[in-house]
Design an enzyme around this catalytic site. Structure first.
Site, PDB file in Angstrom:
ATOM      1  N   LYS A 196      -7.450   3.053  -2.209  1.00 28.22           N
ATOM      2  CA  LYS A 196      -6.051   2.391  -2.175  1.00 28.22           C
ATOM      3  C   LYS A 196      -5.723   1.699  -3.544  1.00 28.22           C
ATOM      4  CE  LYS A 196      -5.181   5.261   1.067  1.00 28.22           C
ATOM      5  NZ  LYS A 196      -5.262   4.826   2.726  1.00 28.22           N
TER       6      LYS A 196
HETATM    7  C1  LIG Z   1      -5.491   5.639   4.316  1.00 31.84           C
HETATM    8  C2  LIG Z   1      -4.436   5.739   5.148  1.00 31.84           C
HETATM    9  C3  LIG Z   1      -4.537   5.252   6.242  1.00 31.84           C
HETATM   10  C4  LIG Z   1      -5.301   4.408   6.739  1.00 31.84           C
HETATM   11  O1  LIG Z   1      -5.992   3.594   6.461  1.00 31.84           O
HETATM   12  P1  LIG Z   1      -7.352   3.013   6.859  1.00 31.84           P
HETATM   13  O2  LIG Z   1      -7.310   1.668   6.039  1.00 31.84           O
HETATM   14  O3  LIG Z   1      -8.151   4.078   6.077  1.00 31.84           O
HETATM   15  O4  LIG Z   1      -7.571   2.799   8.038  1.00 31.84           O
HETATM   16  C5  LIG Z   1      -3.282   5.550   7.151  1.00 31.84           C
HETATM   17  N1  LIG Z   1      -2.105   6.329   6.684  1.00 31.84           N
HETATM   18  C6  LIG Z   1      -2.156   6.928   5.436  1.00 31.84           C
HETATM   19  C7  LIG Z   1      -0.796   7.749   4.922  1.00 31.84           C
HETATM   20  C8  LIG Z   1      -3.191   6.545   4.508  1.00 31.84           C
HETATM   21  O5  LIG Z   1      -3.313   7.317   3.472  1.00 31.84           O
END
Ligand SMILES: *Cc1c(COP(=O)(O)O)cnc(C)c1O
Length: 390
Positions: A196
């Site tokens: 991210k």
């Molecule tokens: C990455 C992601 C999540 C979950 O995040 P984590 O930190 O991996 O639990 C939820 N929704 C979307 C759209 C994502 O891309």
């Protein structure tokens, strides 16, 4: 004769595999974490509080609550929004499973809404069509980093007296009509996973302007326990979880957050090169980018044209991976997952999400990519699509 595909034994476009995303951690980040290791606090301490204040400032929300993952943030948001057994939440069909799973964690029922064919963000008209007397919340997802139609979704939510929850895991730093994502929905969640925008290893955030919802988020991440106010013990009021983020992770998050702007700029530069050079590539189309958004460019999805290519997406993915380009697919419609299928969700319910899924391909995009890496991706796309075009 063009170069044979690596899939068919030819020379790959590049020697080393290029992943579709990865973190950018530098020496500042390392030093920030080491300093915490030498301090009095490893978990909830001054770094968590400082990180939360910084995030609230960056996104323009009154309160930010740090938790152990983006998924935990979604779960906490469902709790803070009061979602319980039998409550329906309208969720976009084209998203990561975690968006909908958070509803299930609270005993709620995800009701899937279709996406717009052009942007692939949720279609406000279909959200409206999916409301029932049992709907208790609406969820938006900023697919690929492009904010959903927040004006329309806020209006629908206000009109129906429902909270709007925004899964902005793709959109930290993105903007909608000049306002940062995080300042618009009733509750907005972010992820701090290494792929991210900024990372804490694992981690997540929920932000809100409501002091009451923020208090519920804080309680939920700490077993449902309310901090003692003068009593000799702290009472547990709700069934919460241990969803705390550590000071170690928060120090990394804080150090990374300082670099959000250069990260966003670099992502946008790479996306702009892709969009310019792929605009004339036969066999492929680009999702629309709306003029009133600042796109966060978490990922770079393209839409293949299987009719022009004379082959399916699966073959294109295999061929590009053989060229050492780490393409992937975001996303299979959530209700196509076997878990959801086994619970009675019918295929065909969101036809535009299903149409998109058959065509979607995600190209590598992360701030540490070099111009040479971008050249390799473009060369491989040209080589592979050129081979299959008819
Ligand atoms: C990455 C992601 C999540 C979950 O995040 P984590 O930190 O991996 O639990 C939820 N929704 C979307 C759209 C994502 O891309």
């Amino acid at each position: 004769m063009s170069e044979p595909l690596a899939l068919h034994g030819g020379r790959p476009v590049r020697g080393a595999f290029l992943p579709y995303g990865r973190q950018a951690v530098d020496e500042d980040d390392v030093q920030a974490v080491l300093a915490v290791l030498r301090s009095d606090w490893l978990t909830t301490g001054p770094q968590v509080a400082a990180f939360e204040r910084a995030v609230a400032g960056v996104v323009g929300a009154a309160h930010a609550v740090a938790v152990s993952s983006g998924t935990a943030a979604l779960h906490a948001a469902m709790f803070a929004a009061g979602i319980g057994p039998g409550d329906e939440v309208v969720v976009p069909a084209l998203t990561f499973a975690a968006s909908a799973n958070a509803v299930l964690y609270q005993g709620g029922i995800p009701v899937f809404a279709d996406v717009r064919a052009d942007t692939l963000t949720v279609d406000p008209a279909d959200v409206r069509a999916k409301l029932t007397p049992r709907t208790r919340a609406i969820m938006a997802v900023d697919f690929a980093g492009q904010p959903a139609d927040l004006d329309e979704l806020v209006a629908i939510a206000r009109g129906a007296l429902l909270p709007l929850i925004e899964d902005a895991a793709h959109a930290l730093g993105a903007e909608y009509r000049g306002r940062r994502v995080g300042a618009l929905a009733d509750l907005t969640t972010f992820s701090l996973h290494p792929i991210k925008h900024v990372t804490s290893g694992e981690g997540g955030l929920a932000v809100t302007d409501s002091a009451e919802r923020a208090a519920r988020l804080r309680r939920f991440r700490n077993h449902g326990i309310e901090p003692a106010r003068g009593e000799e013990y702290s009472p547990m009021l709700d069934l919460g979880y241990n969803y705390r983020l550590t000071d170690l992770q928060s120090a990394l998050g804080l150090s990374q957050l300082a670099k959000l702007e250069p990260f966003l700029k670099r992502r946008a530069e790479i996306a702009q090169r892709y969009r310019t050079e792929l605009a004339t590539q036969p066999g492929l189309a680009l999702p629309a980018v709306l003029p009133h958004v600042r796109h966060g460019w978490h990922i770079f999805p393209v839409l293949l044209d299987p009719a022009r290519l004379g082959t399916d997406r699966r073959t294109i993915v295999a061929a590009l991976r053989a060229e050492n380009i780490g393409v992937t697919v975001h996303y299979v419609p959530v209700y196509w997952h076997p878990y959801y299928q086994a619970r009675g969700y019918a295929r065909g319910s969101c036809p535009r999400a299903e149409w998109a899924f058959e065509r979607l391909l995600t190209l590598p995009l992360f701030p540490a990519m070099t111009e040479r890496d971008v050249d390799d991706v473009l060369a491989a796309v040209g080589k592979v699509l050129g081979h299959y075009l008819r």
